[in-house]
Design a protein around this motif. Structure first.
Motif, short mmCIF file in Angstrom:
data_model
loop_
_atom_site.label_atom_id
_atom_site.label_comp_id
_atom_site.label_asym_id
_atom_site.label_seq_id
_atom_site.Cartn_x
_atom_site.Cartn_y
_atom_site.Cartn_z
N ALA A 71 0.84 -1.20 0.00
CA ALA A 71 0.00 0.00 0.00
C ALA A 71 0.87 1.25 0.00
O ALA A 71 1.97 1.26 0.53
N ALA A 72 0.36 2.32 -0.59
CA ALA A 72 1.09 3.59 -0.60
C ALA A 72 0.08 4.74 -0.62
O ALA A 72 -1.07 4.57 -1.02
N GLY A 73 0.51 5.89 -0.16
CA GLY A 73 -0.33 7.08 -0.19
C GLY A 73 -0.35 7.70 -1.58
O GLY A 73 0.62 7.61 -2.34
N ILE A 74 -1.46 8.35 -1.92
CA ILE A 74 -1.58 8.96 -3.24
C ILE A 74 -0.57 10.09 -3.41
O ILE A 74 0.13 10.18 -4.42
N ARG A 75 -0.47 10.95 -2.39
CA ARG A 75 0.42 12.11 -2.50
C ARG A 75 1.87 11.67 -2.70
O ARG A 75 2.57 12.16 -3.59
N GLU A 76 2.35 10.73 -1.87
CA GLU A 76 3.74 10.29 -2.00
C GLU A 76 3.98 9.61 -3.34
O GLU A 76 5.07 9.70 -3.91
N TYR B 4 -1.57 17.02 -5.95
CA TYR B 4 -0.81 16.14 -5.05
C TYR B 4 0.69 16.48 -5.06
O TYR B 4 1.45 15.95 -4.25
N LEU B 5 1.10 17.35 -5.97
CA LEU B 5 2.50 17.76 -6.00
C LEU B 5 2.78 18.84 -4.98
O LEU B 5 3.94 19.15 -4.69
N GLU B 6 1.73 19.44 -4.42
CA GLU B 6 1.92 20.47 -3.40
C GLU B 6 2.30 19.82 -2.08
O GLU B 6 1.94 18.69 -1.79
N GLY B 7 3.06 20.55 -1.27
CA GLY B 7 3.43 20.02 0.04
C GLY B 7 4.85 19.51 0.04
O GLY B 7 5.68 19.90 -0.77
N SER B 8 5.12 18.58 0.93
CA SER B 8 6.49 18.13 1.19
C SER B 8 7.09 17.43 -0.02
O SER B 8 6.45 16.62 -0.68
N ASP B 9 8.35 17.76 -0.28
CA ASP B 9 9.12 17.06 -1.29
C ASP B 9 10.20 16.18 -0.66
O ASP B 9 11.18 15.82 -1.29
N GLU B 10 10.03 15.84 0.61
CA GLU B 10 11.03 15.04 1.31
C GLU B 10 11.15 13.66 0.67
O GLU B 10 10.15 13.04 0.29
N PRO B 11 12.37 13.15 0.52
CA PRO B 11 12.55 11.82 -0.09
C PRO B 11 12.02 10.73 0.84
O PRO B 11 11.87 10.93 2.04
#
Length: 431
Positions: A66-71, A204-211
């Motif tokens: 499973a994974a989050g949509i944003r990430e 979904y590209l907005e917000g954190s860009d942390e790896p």
């Protein structure tokens, strides 16, 4: 991995162009489908229903996760290529399910009569998904009320074109080497959208860009035996008994919220006691806090957690939380047990569903030890009448049910199975 699809459209490599092309296709002739992208961090999937993003997942080796949509959308910044596959509703559901839950059973076709297995699925009278695995191919069968209703053949695979779907599956299994085929069963499923589904892809590209955080592996040991391994991809997890914990250890020696494990720097894990009845043990001494480097271990109840600064290995069973934070938040899949029975062994309960195997290697559902124990020693199958039958299929140690040596016996609540020195008890599922 080869997966089924209805249509295939290559997407531009540039992120903005790829997202725009995806939304244009979804607004046109492809309202349902999935985007598959090859990125620096692995393969990523986005599932679309009626033109809107529905849920997400990723592949680690051959494992669906499973994974989050944003990430997932943000990971596309590093994609090498991407493809949009068209699908119908049944295919979308069938493919999304393995990303959200573990199979109720994984059965090598060489160990069970496929006719009997499919009949057992029919008797459940519930919706489900059957994944037919051969090498890198994953063919999916959607079952409505237990009856195979739609078959989605993996790219490059050849299935018989005529006859009932169940018969076509059986013919496919025996058309080559049955040894190479495994059947994964997912029972009683539903697929509501993720909590943050339905937004425009660019949002979904907005917000954190942390790896993404690198995977740390925790190997759970009971004595000298590696019970399973937990790939820690989060910054912090809770260890405890029951489904509320991230890393669940099903034994009364473990408290419901026993310990917290968090990352500190690149390689150190900090383990803190949360007030567990039996606390933490480090080098034979009780402690409230422990710092673990690669190769170090800490005791939690009857278990030992060994920290490896690497991805999981193939030789040990991998388990993820029974209530992953993403699943708990998004409620993407709700699972109802398919029976009211469990097999209790060494402090852990194993749900009795359609098929369960007991043997010496991690390929079995229940791993037992001892001299002359076969890799798959005993098999428990639910027959067409709903009765569970235990059968001795290999190995020199006899199967005994309530002290009586047998090749096959019906089992029920309270029965004791013995294989060598291994004692297993049939119990009622504790809700």
């Amino acid at each position: 991995m080869r997966l089924p699809f209805r249509s295939e459209t290559s997407l531009p490599v540039g992120l903005d162009d790829a997202l725009a092309a995806t939304e244009a296709a979804l607004a046109g002739d492809t309202p349902h489908g999935y985007l598959r992208a090859w990125t620096k961090s692995g393969q990523r999937f986005l599932f679309f229903l009626q033109g809107k993003v529905h849920s997400a997942g990723k592949l680690e080796g051959d494992e669906f996760i499973a994974a989050g949509i944003r990430e997932t959308v943000q990971s596309l910044r590093q994609m090498d290529r991407a493809v949009l596959h068209g699908a119908d509703l049944a295919l979308l559901l069938s493919l999304a399910v393995p990303f959200r839950k573990a199979p109720a059973a994984q059965v090598p076709a060489s160990l069970v009569d496929p006719h009997m297995l499919l009949e057992s699925i029919r008797k459940t009278e519930t919706d489900g998904v059957l994944v037919v695995r051969r090498n890198d191919a994953r063919t999916l069968a959607f079952c409505r009320n237990g009856e195979p209703e739609a078959l989605f053949v993996a790219a490059g695979e050849t299935f018989p074109e005529e006859g009932a779907i169940a018969d076509r599956i059986v013919e496919y299994v025996f058309s080559g080497s049955a040894q190479a085929v495994t059947l994964d069963i997912y029972d009683q499923i539903r697929l509501p959208p993720a909590a943050d589904a339905g937004q425009p892809l660019a949002s979904y590209l907005e917000g954190s860009d942390e790896p993404e955080l690198p995977t740390k592996t925790l190997i759970v040991r009971l004595g000298d035996r590696a019970v399973f391994q937990y790939p820690m991809t989060e910054a912090e997890i809770v260890v405890g008994r029951g489904s509320s914990a991230d890393l669940a250890l099903d034994n009364l020696s473990v408290s419901r919220k026993h310990a917290k494990i968090r990352r500190e720097g690149d390689t150190v894990l900090v383990v803190e006691d949360l007030g567990g009845k039996n606390g933490l043990e480090l080098s034979g001494k009780k402690v409230e806090r422990a710092l673990l480097g690669p190769g170090d271990s800490v005791g939690i109840g009857k278990y030992t957690l060994e920290y490896q600064d690497s991805a999981p290995v193939d030789e040990i069973e991998t388990r993820r939380p029974s209530a992953h934070p993403i699943e708990a938040m998004q409620e993407t899949i709700a699972v109802v047990p398919s029976s009211g029975l469990v097999l209790h062994y060494q402090g852990r309960d194993y749900n009795l569903r359609m098929v369960l195997t007991i043997g010496k290697t991690e390929a079995s559902n229940v791993v037992i030890s001892g001299w002359w124990i076969a890799p798959r020693h005993v098999q428990i199958v639910r027959d067409e009448d709903g009765v569970y039958r235990a059968s001795h299929i290999a190995g020199r140690r006899a199967l005994r049910v309530n002290g009586v040596k047998t090749k096959e016996a019906a089992i029920e609540i309270g029965d004791i199975l013995q294989i060598g020195r291994n004692v297993l008890e049939v119990r009622e599922l504790d809700e």
